[in-house]
Design a protein around this motif. Structure first.
Motif, PDB file in Angstrom:
ATOM      1  N   GLN A 161       0.804  -1.217   0.000  1.00 36.37           N
ATOM      2  CA  GLN A 161       0.000   0.000   0.000  1.00 36.37           C
ATOM      3  C   GLN A 161       0.841   1.273   0.000  1.00 36.37           C
ATOM      4  OE1 GLN A 161      -2.753  -0.962   3.392  1.00 36.37           O
ATOM      5  NE2 GLN A 161      -4.308  -0.799   1.816  1.00 36.37           N
ATOM      6  N   ILE A 199      -5.790  -8.345  -0.003  1.00 38.33           N
ATOM      7  CA  ILE A 199      -6.525  -7.088  -0.132  1.00 38.33           C
ATOM      8  C   ILE A 199      -5.569  -5.907  -0.282  1.00 38.33           C
ATOM      9  CG2 ILE A 199      -8.027  -5.479   1.131  1.00 38.33           C
ATOM     10  CD1 ILE A 199      -9.525  -7.799  -0.121  1.00 38.33           C
ATOM     11  N   GLU A 202      -4.873  -4.057  -3.747  1.00 41.17           N
ATOM     12  CA  GLU A 202      -5.883  -3.338  -4.529  1.00 41.17           C
ATOM     13  C   GLU A 202      -5.384  -1.992  -5.044  1.00 41.17           C
ATOM     14  OE1 GLU A 202     -10.486  -3.073  -5.047  1.00 41.17           O
ATOM     15  OE2 GLU A 202      -9.911  -2.933  -2.934  1.00 41.17           O
ATOM     16  N   ASP A 203      -4.574  -1.293  -4.271  1.00 38.79           N
ATOM     17  CA  ASP A 203      -4.072  -0.005  -4.748  1.00 38.79           C
ATOM     18  C   ASP A 203      -3.245  -0.180  -6.020  1.00 38.79           C
ATOM     19  OD1 ASP A 203      -5.306   1.202  -2.630  1.00 38.79           O
ATOM     20  OD2 ASP A 203      -3.470   1.623  -1.496  1.00 38.79           O
ATOM     21  N   ALA A 205      -3.613  -2.647  -8.206  1.00 34.47           N
ATOM     22  CA  ALA A 205      -4.558  -3.016  -9.269  1.00 34.47           C
ATOM     23  C   ALA A 205      -5.297  -1.794  -9.802  1.00 34.47           C
ATOM     24  CB  ALA A 205      -5.546  -4.049  -8.744  1.00 34.47           C
ATOM     25  N   LEU A 206      -5.662  -0.887  -8.918  1.00 30.73           N
ATOM     26  CA  LEU A 206      -6.374   0.318  -9.343  1.00 30.73           C
ATOM     27  C   LEU A 206      -5.454   1.268 -10.116  1.00 30.73           C
ATOM     28  CD1 LEU A 206      -8.454   0.982  -6.110  1.00 30.73           C
ATOM     29  CD2 LEU A 206      -9.374   0.377  -8.358  1.00 30.73           C
ATOM     30  N   GLU A 225     -10.421 -13.406   0.658  1.00 28.94           N
ATOM     31  CA  GLU A 225     -10.026 -12.058   0.254  1.00 28.94           C
ATOM     32  C   GLU A 225      -9.463 -12.063  -1.159  1.00 28.94           C
ATOM     33  OE1 GLU A 225      -9.655 -13.381   3.186  1.00 28.94           O
ATOM     34  OE2 GLU A 225      -9.815 -11.875   4.791  1.00 28.94           O
ATOM     35  N   LEU A 229     -11.117 -10.170  -4.503  1.00 33.30           N
ATOM     36  CA  LEU A 229     -10.254  -9.217  -5.201  1.00 33.30           C
ATOM     37  C   LEU A 229     -10.167  -9.547  -6.683  1.00 33.30           C
ATOM     38  CD1 LEU A 229      -8.381  -6.760  -4.683  1.00 33.30           C
ATOM     39  CD2 LEU A 229      -6.491  -8.400  -4.512  1.00 33.30           C
ATOM     40  N   LYS A 232     -13.227  -8.529  -8.709  1.00 32.95           N
ATOM     41  CA  LYS A 232     -13.398  -7.106  -9.004  1.00 32.95           C
ATOM     42  C   LYS A 232     -12.546  -6.625 -10.161  1.00 32.95           C
ATOM     43  CE  LYS A 232     -13.463  -3.862  -6.145  1.00 32.95           C
ATOM     44  NZ  LYS A 232     -12.985  -2.908  -5.123  1.00 32.95           N
ATOM     45  N   HIS A 233     -11.355  -7.203 -10.303  1.00 32.99           N
ATOM     46  CA  HIS A 233     -10.361  -6.638 -11.225  1.00 32.99           C
ATOM     47  C   HIS A 233     -10.111  -7.591 -12.383  1.00 32.99           C
ATOM     48  CE1 HIS A 233      -9.445  -3.281  -8.544  1.00 32.99           C
ATOM     49  NE2 HIS A 233      -9.531  -4.146  -7.551  1.00 32.99           N
TER      50      HIS A 233
END
Length: 318
Positions: A161, A199, A202-203, A205-206, A225, A229, A232-233
């Protein structure tokens, strides 16, 4: 029949077409051995973990003779070639993770795949916390010809993160290479579990939506988790290596993927020298043994075959 039984019975997973040429692609193997690349502490804890797995299943690889326990986690060239002789294609990497006592020269991986180009593709390993990580990545891909990237927050001691790492992953996205991330627990004492939950990816992936990411081991023990994840992606996937040693967790993990509709995003890998490809295949085909004789639903056999032979095609070039 109850409503829940009916739902599982009617859940249709497409079978592998009969006219499909099956291709066994092991997407996760390691090149490394003691004492050149592995520390005494690492091989000691690795052996303890291996013995724990061997209490639960016979589908575990043990590299050395009983009197050479420090070599139980070796994957020398001749051992890797023998273990994967039944595979059509194999991805191999050597982890750079001095924080936990693992350090493999990337030139060695590149030399190995140059000697065996018919079946092997080499991926590099770079620590995103290194000041020159972007330059290392460019060197590995452009100069050494390595075709993917392996990173591991728990082994390399970096926070997924932390936005300071995003330029590194944007470079991987720019180079259009896939990334395998060990995101999950480990037996190493010095590995920080606080960086290990899927989890936390995610940053990345975004910020890098075109970056193809494979989460190793379905992020165990945080498989749920991992499942939510990758749902979503679009460019996130997971491999099933190192799951079959723990039968109840293995079954629950695959059923969770099925229930969330992402079983097609699970791909095959052995994590050799943890297990051989044959042992992992055997383990997948035993996934329903733990619920034999109960009313629990079975994970579809068609889905197992697609994990072994088909699902890798969505994310990796052969």
């Amino acid at each position: 029949m109850s409503g829940s039984d009916l739902a599982y019975t009617e859940y249709a997973v497409p079978a592998v077409r009969k006219d499909t040429i099956l291709m066994l692609f092991d997407t996760h193997t390691n090149l490394m051995w003691y004492p050149d690349h592995l520390s005494d502490e690492f091989v000691g804890t690795a052996l303890d973990a291996k013995k724990a797995k061997m209490r639960l299943t016979e589908d575990v690889y043990y590299a050395g003779p009983e009197n050479e326990e420090k070599h139980s986690f070796d994957s020398r060239p001749e051992q890797l070639l023998e273990a994967t002789k039944g595979c059509d294609r194999v991805i191999v990497f050597g982890l750079r993770a001095s924080h936990v006592g693992v350090d493999v020269p990337q030139e060695m991986v590149a030399e190995f795949v140059r000697e065996h180009p018919d079946r092997f593709a080499g991926w590099c390993s770079v620590n995103p916390a290194d000041d020159d990580c972007v330059q290392q990545l460019e060197y590995c891909v452009s100069d050494l010809g390595l075709r993917g990237l392996k990173v591991a927050p728990i082994y390399q001691n970096w926070d997924p993160q932390d936005s300071r790492h995003l330029p590194f992953f944007r470079k991987a996205e720019e180079l259009d290479i896939p990334v395998n991330i060990h995101q999950g627990t480990s037996f190493v004492r010095s590995g920080p579990l606080k960086y290990a939950n899927p989890i936390l990816l995610e940053d990345i992936a975004l910020a890098c939506p075109r970056l193809r990411i494979i989460i190793s081991h379905m992020g165990h023990p945080w498989e749920d988790e991992c499942v939510v994840l990758i749902r979503k992606h679009p460019n996130l996937y997971a491999n099933i290596s190192a799951l079959h040693y723990r039968p109840r967790r293995h079954y629950n993990a695959l059923m969770s993927a099925l229930e969330y509709g992402v079983e097609h995003k699970l791909i095959f890998g052995s994590d050799f020298p943890s297990a051989t490809p044959e042992q992992v295949i055997s383990g997948q085909r035993k996934v329903n043994d733990v619920v034999e004789g109960t009313n629990f639903p079975r994970f579809p056999e068609a889905a197992i075959e697609r994990i072994i032979y088909e699902n890798w095609k969505q994310v990796i070039e052969p």
